[in-house]
Design an enzyme around this catalytic site. Sequence first.
Site, PDB file in Angstrom:
ATOM      1  CB  SER A 206      32.918  -9.723  31.063  1.00  0.00           C
ATOM      2  OG  SER A 206      32.048 -10.591  31.629  1.00  0.00           O
ATOM      3  CG  ASP A 247      26.874  -8.364  28.098  1.00  0.00           C
ATOM      4  OD1 ASP A 247      27.311  -8.331  26.891  1.00  0.00           O
ATOM      5  OD2 ASP A 247      26.873  -9.354  28.776  1.00  0.00           O
ATOM      6  CG  HIS A 292      29.526 -12.033  27.544  1.00  0.00           C
ATOM      7  ND1 HIS A 292      29.226 -10.696  28.075  1.00  0.00           N
ATOM      8  CD2 HIS A 292      30.612 -12.484  28.256  1.00  0.00           C
ATOM      9  CE1 HIS A 292      29.752 -10.527  29.063  1.00  0.00           C
ATOM     10  NE2 HIS A 292      30.572 -11.445  29.335  1.00  0.00           N
TER      11      HIS A 292
END
Length: 307
Positions: A206, A247, A292
Amino acid sequence: MANWKELSGEKNWESLLKPLNTNLRDYIKLYGKRVQVIYDSVNSEDKTRPAYAKEDLFSEAAIETGTFENLYTVTDYIFANSDVAPWFDWMVKDQYAWFGYVAVATDEGKRVMGRRDILICWRGTVSPAEWFKNAQFDQVSASEIFEKSQDPQVHKGFLSIYTSPSTEPSSSNLSARDQVMNAVKNLVNKPEYREEEISITVAGHSLGAALATLNATDIVTNQYNKRTGSKEACVVTAFVFASPKLDIVTDLPPSFISYKKVGMKLRIKSHKSALLNFIDGLQLHDIIPESHSLKEYLQGVTARQSQ
């Protein structure tokens, strides 16, 4: 691993992605789990600090035992500063927090991995201050750390976390970038490794994927992957999970800002288990965070091999 250079992208992973090569699958999971360690080791009482000392990180954190156990030892922790604009101080405070670590392959790791690997791992967003930095997606010049003649433009918030010096009285005042580069320089030039083949692997999830991308590019651009006085450069590879623009959560910045996707993409169905849970009553707002999570990505890598 005799073919470690191929697994590290020497040929852009040609013929290894479809179907996903078994060795590459294990390779990706190895680095992903090393990033997951950071999430698993945040201090429960002070979430800006690690729960364990460097030398105890891998033994105390929840890493599965097996072939890839005891391959690395941590040499340095990385801390980064998320400085929030003054007019938001009443709502979100600046934060100096643990973001990851630098490690190096042990002698056993060198034997298994085929070289002395230097590993840098970065975690994703955990605090309000870091979410604030994620939202600073306007472009700014990164010429101070990259080629000045090209004047590259990068995400303002990501660059700030990477390069902002610490404001903590008890810290060294070094930026995350300076901490990492000092550690890499020391390891690349360590006398015991002078005659060994080395590599540098950077991994992140991330926000950490964005930092890993900046970090790997920085290392190559400024030749931190070369020993002092040598013209020979070692291999530098970035393995990034849930990278921005690729994403469900990090599908920012918006398309009208001219960012470009980089690297080779391995598509996985990280949302699969969350969707199955949804059938059993999980609400929609729960699906996105679960999809995620790095653990979900690693499960997706395992499933991807059979697709």
